[in-house]
Design a protein around this motif. Structure first.
Motif, short mmCIF file in Angstrom:
data_model
loop_
_atom_site.label_atom_id
_atom_site.label_comp_id
_atom_site.label_asym_id
_atom_site.label_seq_id
_atom_site.Cartn_x
_atom_site.Cartn_y
_atom_site.Cartn_z
N ASP A 9 51.80 37.98 30.90
CA ASP A 9 51.93 36.59 30.48
C ASP A 9 50.57 35.91 30.37
N LEU A 10 49.52 36.63 30.75
CA LEU A 10 48.17 36.08 30.60
C LEU A 10 47.76 36.17 29.14
N PRO A 11 47.14 35.14 28.61
CA PRO A 11 46.67 35.22 27.21
C PRO A 11 45.59 36.29 27.07
N GLN A 12 45.49 36.89 25.90
CA GLN A 12 44.54 37.98 25.68
C GLN A 12 43.09 37.62 26.02
N PRO A 13 42.62 36.41 25.69
CA PRO A 13 41.24 36.08 26.09
C PRO A 13 41.05 36.11 27.62
N ALA A 14 42.07 35.71 28.36
CA ALA A 14 42.00 35.76 29.84
C ALA A 14 42.00 37.20 30.31
N VAL A 15 42.84 38.03 29.72
CA VAL A 15 42.88 39.46 30.07
C VAL A 15 41.51 40.08 29.83
N ASP A 16 40.91 39.76 28.71
CA ASP A 16 39.59 40.32 28.39
C ASP A 16 38.53 39.89 29.40
N LYS A 17 38.50 38.61 29.76
CA LYS A 17 37.51 38.11 30.72
C LYS A 17 37.74 38.68 32.11
N ILE A 18 38.98 38.72 32.54
CA ILE A 18 39.31 39.26 33.88
C ILE A 18 38.98 40.74 33.93
N SER A 19 39.36 41.47 32.90
CA SER A 19 39.09 42.91 32.85
C SER A 19 37.59 43.18 32.89
N ALA A 20 36.83 42.41 32.14
CA ALA A 20 35.37 42.58 32.14
C ALA A 20 34.79 42.34 33.53
N ALA A 21 35.23 41.28 34.19
CA ALA A 21 34.73 40.97 35.54
C ALA A 21 35.11 42.05 36.54
N LEU A 22 36.35 42.50 36.48
CA LEU A 22 36.81 43.53 37.42
C LEU A 22 36.16 44.87 37.14
N ASN A 23 35.89 45.18 35.87
CA ASN A 23 35.25 46.46 35.55
C ASN A 23 33.81 46.53 36.05
N VAL A 24 33.10 45.42 36.05
CA VAL A 24 31.75 45.41 36.63
C VAL A 24 31.85 45.65 38.14
N LEU A 25 32.80 44.98 38.78
CA LEU A 25 33.00 45.21 40.22
C LEU A 25 33.38 46.66 40.50
N LEU A 26 34.19 47.23 39.64
CA LEU A 26 34.60 48.63 39.78
C LEU A 26 33.40 49.57 39.62
N ALA A 27 32.57 49.31 38.63
CA ALA A 27 31.36 50.13 38.44
C ALA A 27 30.46 50.05 39.67
N ASP A 28 30.29 48.85 40.19
CA ASP A 28 29.47 48.68 41.39
C ASP A 28 30.11 49.34 42.60
N ALA A 29 31.42 49.34 42.67
CA ALA A 29 32.10 50.02 43.78
C ALA A 29 31.81 51.52 43.74
N PHE A 30 31.87 52.11 42.55
CA PHE A 30 31.55 53.54 42.44
C PHE A 30 30.08 53.80 42.79
N ALA A 31 29.18 52.93 42.33
CA ALA A 31 27.75 53.08 42.64
C ALA A 31 27.52 52.94 44.14
N LEU A 32 28.16 51.96 44.76
CA LEU A 32 28.01 51.76 46.21
C LEU A 32 28.62 52.92 46.98
N TYR A 33 29.75 53.41 46.52
CA TYR A 33 30.39 54.56 47.16
C TYR A 33 29.44 55.75 47.17
N LEU A 34 28.88 56.07 46.01
CA LEU A 34 28.02 57.26 45.92
C LEU A 34 26.73 57.07 46.72
N LYS A 35 26.16 55.87 46.70
CA LYS A 35 24.95 55.63 47.49
C LYS A 35 25.26 55.75 48.98
N THR A 36 26.39 55.21 49.40
CA THR A 36 26.77 55.29 50.82
C THR A 36 27.00 56.74 51.22
#
Length: 175
Positions: free
Chosen positions: A18-45
């Motif tokens: 029910d989220l409008p597509q522009p909101a989905v795009d912005k939320i997905s972009a924000a969460l994907n950066v956090l996800l990339a950083d989570a993988f980077a932090l995981y591997l560094k740890t």
């Protein structure tokens, strides 16, 4: 394969929301950066877990193993949240490298105290990025993503605290 309303999502992957597509795009972009950083932090740890040495070896080795498990546990939840709202998420190591904001550490040897301080600072950056993403997500009225981040912020702050305290052991001198 047909395309959906969003130009980069195949219709077969376009989860209804029910989220409008522009909101989905912005939320997905924000969460994907956090996800990339989570993988980077995981591997560094994990890297530091595998290569830690010195008189506090056992304590640091166990703490870093525990922390890497905590970070890895966030990855599936972040990626699945993106998919639940109809977005797409990371697909490769290259995609992670493109989005991550944390710096890798490829040094042959890192002193234990430096490891802890570097991870502490990375966790602080992750918490700040989560707060920034939370603000965006909150404005777009995605309560579930905001709630998920609230718990992850608390876990990240706990890791930061533990790393801070461990880095100060015995005056912070490693022998």
């Amino acid at each position: 394969m047909t395309k959906s309303k969003s130009s980069d999502i195949a219709a077969e992957l376009d989860t209804p929301s029910d989220l409008p597509q522009p909101a989905v795009d912005k939320i997905s972009a924000a969460l994907n950066v956090l996800l990339a950083d989570a993988f980077a932090l995981y591997l560094k740890t994990k890297n530091f877990h595998w290569h830690v040495s010195g008189r506090h070896f056992r304590d640091y080795h166990l703490m870093l193993d525990e922390q890497s498990d905590q970070v890895l546990a966030t990855t599936d939840l972040l990626a699945e949240r993106v998919r639940k709202i109809g977005g797409t998420t990371l697909r490769s190591i290259g995609h992670i490298a493109k989005l991550q904001t944390l710096q890798d550490n490829n040094d042959g040897y890192v002193p234990p105290q430096q490891m802890l301080v570097e991870l502490m600072n990375d966790n602080k950056k992750v918490a700040a990025a989560m707060r920034a993403a939370h603000k965006i997500i909150d404005e777009l009225e995605d309560v579930a993503s905001a709630s998920l981040l609230e718990n992850f912020i608390d876990e990240t702050e706990r890791r930061t605290w533990f790393l801070f305290e461990a880095s100060r052991q015995e005056g912070g001198n490693e022998g």
